[in-house]
Design a protein around this motif. Structure first.
Motif, PDB file in Angstrom:
ATOM      1  N   ASN A  23       0.829  -1.204   0.000  1.00  0.00           N
ATOM      2  CA  ASN A  23       0.000   0.000   0.000  1.00  0.00           C
ATOM      3  C   ASN A  23       0.862   1.252   0.000  1.00  0.00           C
ATOM      4  O   ASN A  23       2.034   1.215   0.379  1.00  0.00           O
ATOM      5  CB  ASN A  23      -0.929   0.018   1.226  1.00  0.00           C
ATOM      6  CG  ASN A  23      -2.027  -1.034   1.135  1.00  0.00           C
ATOM      7  OD1 ASN A  23      -2.822  -1.036   0.208  1.00  0.00           O
ATOM      8  ND2 ASN A  23      -2.059  -1.944   2.102  1.00  0.00           N
ATOM      9  N   LYS A  53      -3.573  -0.253  -2.696  1.00  0.00           N
ATOM     10  CA  LYS A  53      -4.316   1.000  -2.622  1.00  0.00           C
ATOM     11  C   LYS A  53      -3.384   2.192  -2.345  1.00  0.00           C
ATOM     12  O   LYS A  53      -2.318   2.044  -1.763  1.00  0.00           O
ATOM     13  CB  LYS A  53      -5.386   0.921  -1.539  1.00  0.00           C
ATOM     14  CG  LYS A  53      -6.430  -0.172  -1.786  1.00  0.00           C
ATOM     15  CD  LYS A  53      -7.202   0.085  -3.079  1.00  0.00           C
ATOM     16  CE  LYS A  53      -8.311  -0.923  -3.303  1.00  0.00           C
ATOM     17  NZ  LYS A  53      -7.819  -2.241  -3.707  1.00  0.00           N
ATOM     18  N   THR A  91      -1.873  -2.367  10.915  1.00  0.00           N
ATOM     19  CA  THR A  91      -3.238  -2.892  10.691  1.00  0.00           C
ATOM     20  C   THR A  91      -3.807  -2.635   9.301  1.00  0.00           C
ATOM     21  O   THR A  91      -4.803  -3.247   8.939  1.00  0.00           O
ATOM     22  CB  THR A  91      -4.211  -2.272  11.715  1.00  0.00           C
ATOM     23  OG1 THR A  91      -4.298  -0.851  11.500  1.00  0.00           O
ATOM     24  CG2 THR A  91      -3.737  -2.525  13.144  1.00  0.00           C
ATOM     25  N   GLY A  92      -3.192  -1.743   8.528  1.00  0.00           N
ATOM     26  CA  GLY A  92      -3.776  -1.350   7.249  1.00  0.00           C
ATOM     27  C   GLY A  92      -3.934  -2.472   6.245  1.00  0.00           C
ATOM     28  O   GLY A  92      -4.844  -2.458   5.400  1.00  0.00           O
ATOM     29  N   ASN A  93      -3.049  -3.481   6.328  1.00  0.00           N
ATOM     30  CA  ASN A  93      -3.129  -4.590   5.383  1.00  0.00           C
ATOM     31  C   ASN A  93      -4.341  -5.480   5.603  1.00  0.00           C
ATOM     32  O   ASN A  93      -4.661  -6.323   4.761  1.00  0.00           O
ATOM     33  CB  ASN A  93      -1.848  -5.429   5.432  1.00  0.00           C
ATOM     34  CG  ASN A  93      -1.523  -5.946   6.813  1.00  0.00           C
ATOM     35  OD1 ASN A  93      -1.667  -5.226   7.807  1.00  0.00           O
ATOM     36  ND2 ASN A  93      -1.076  -7.183   6.899  1.00  0.00           N
ATOM     37  N   LYS A  94      -5.042  -5.298   6.709  1.00  0.00           N
ATOM     38  CA  LYS A  94      -6.284  -6.037   6.930  1.00  0.00           C
ATOM     39  C   LYS A  94      -7.405  -5.485   6.063  1.00  0.00           C
ATOM     40  O   LYS A  94      -8.382  -6.182   5.779  1.00  0.00           O
ATOM     41  CB  LYS A  94      -6.702  -5.951   8.401  1.00  0.00           C
ATOM     42  CG  LYS A  94      -5.741  -6.612   9.376  1.00  0.00           C
ATOM     43  CD  LYS A  94      -6.230  -6.443  10.807  1.00  0.00           C
ATOM     44  CE  LYS A  94      -5.268  -7.076  11.795  1.00  0.00           C
ATOM     45  NZ  LYS A  94      -5.719  -6.871  13.207  1.00  0.00           N
ATOM     46  N   TYR A  95      -7.256  -4.230   5.667  1.00  0.00           N
ATOM     47  CA  TYR A  95      -8.334  -3.549   4.957  1.00  0.00           C
ATOM     48  C   TYR A  95      -7.971  -3.136   3.537  1.00  0.00           C
ATOM     49  O   TYR A  95      -8.859  -2.918   2.706  1.00  0.00           O
ATOM     50  CB  TYR A  95      -8.743  -2.281   5.733  1.00  0.00           C
ATOM     51  CG  TYR A  95      -8.983  -2.534   7.198  1.00  0.00           C
ATOM     52  CD1 TYR A  95     -10.173  -3.107   7.642  1.00  0.00           C
ATOM     53  CD2 TYR A  95      -8.011  -2.222   8.145  1.00  0.00           C
ATOM     54  CE1 TYR A  95     -10.382  -3.348   8.989  1.00  0.00           C
ATOM     55  CE2 TYR A  95      -8.220  -2.457   9.490  1.00  0.00           C
ATOM     56  CZ  TYR A  95      -9.407  -3.019   9.915  1.00  0.00           C
ATOM     57  OH  TYR A  95      -9.625  -3.262  11.247  1.00  0.00           O
ATOM     58  N   TYR A  96      -6.671  -3.037   3.245  1.00  0.00           N
ATOM     59  CA  TYR A  96      -6.240  -2.512   1.945  1.00  0.00           C
ATOM     60  C   TYR A  96      -5.135  -3.376   1.343  1.00  0.00           C
ATOM     61  O   TYR A  96      -4.301  -3.922   2.060  1.00  0.00           O
ATOM     62  CB  TYR A  96      -5.687  -1.092   2.083  1.00  0.00           C
ATOM     63  CG  TYR A  96      -6.623  -0.102   2.719  1.00  0.00           C
ATOM     64  CD1 TYR A  96      -7.657   0.494   1.996  1.00  0.00           C
ATOM     65  CD2 TYR A  96      -6.459   0.263   4.062  1.00  0.00           C
ATOM     66  CE1 TYR A  96      -8.507   1.414   2.586  1.00  0.00           C
ATOM     67  CE2 TYR A  96      -7.300   1.186   4.659  1.00  0.00           C
ATOM     68  CZ  TYR A  96      -8.328   1.759   3.912  1.00  0.00           C
ATOM     69  OH  TYR A  96      -9.160   2.670   4.498  1.00  0.00           O
TER      70      TYR A  96
END
Length: 225
Positions: A170, A216, A208-213
């Motif tokens: 990301n 991106k 935590t961002g890789n849980k959602y994106y």
């Protein structure tokens, strides 16, 4: 506890991130040409004084990972080189020097780490609003902003190439942050966000961002510029 590589840790956002992750109990590999004593003294930080524009220097990273960590959980490509100069006066070498750090260094370090990344690893590239298509552009930043656009596309491509392995890529496209680099390029301009404040945001996103994106580009900017 995670193994985290951060580039550009001599000052600004990278310095703040290295301390924040280390103080939270994570193991940090801090990469920069100059190494602050406070990072050297932290028991959770390993410092490598290397130049990202010299690919041979990155062999030190490869050796460290293979002999010490074995795996990498997070990479934060934070190092950046900025040139503020009218386009017609930018030499080919100056253009190359910017790309060596901002693009080729990112690619080379990622390539070295690929065998050690695993399902759940997160690669975060720090780009700029100047690299976003359609965003406001500023004169004198042709080399810098175009290089930041290049790493956006690179990250999108790597997200596709490695999605089956569960590795997330990301990009955070930052607006103006009140760092030493910004002050050197634009003396007197005061950005609304401090390096510490931006580091707080990146710290949480990296964890935590890789849980959602994946693949991106998030625009992290409250103002223009």
């Amino acid at each position: 506890m995670k193994n985290i590589i951060i580039t550009g840790t001599s000052r600004g956002i990278g310095y703040e991130l290295a301390l924040q992750f280390a103080n939270a109990g994570h193991q940090v590999l801090a990469i920069s040409r100059k190494t602050p004593q406070e990072l050297i003294d932290n028991k959770n930080i390993t410092c490598l004084s290397i130049d990202l524009s010299v690919e041979e220097d990155l062999q030190q990273v490869e050796k460290f990972i293979e002999t010490t960590w074995k795996k990498v959980d997070i990479i934060i490509h934070n190092a950046g080189s900025l040139l503020h100069k009218p386009f017609e006066f930018i030499s080919t070498k100056e253009f190359e020097d910017i790309y060596k750090v901002n693009v080729f260094g990112v690619a080379a370090l990622t390539r070295i780490c690929i065998p050690h990344l695993h399902n759940g690893s997160h690669v975060v590239t720090i780009s700029s609003m100047g690299g976003i298509q359609g965003s406001m552009k500023f004169a004198g930043l042709a080399a810098y902003s175009s290089s930041k656009g290049a790493v956006i596309t690179l990250s999108e491509l790597l997200a596709e190439e490695y999605k089956e392995r569960g590795i997330a890529f990301n990009v955070l496209a930052l607006g103006a942050v009140n760092t030493e680099m910004l002050q050197e390029a634009f003396p007197g301009y005061q950005a609304p966000i401090s390096a510490k404040e931006m580091a707080d945001y990146i710290f949480n996103f990296a964890l935590t961002g890789n849980k959602y994106y994946n693949g991106k580009v998030l625009q992290v900017s409250s103002t223009t510029p």
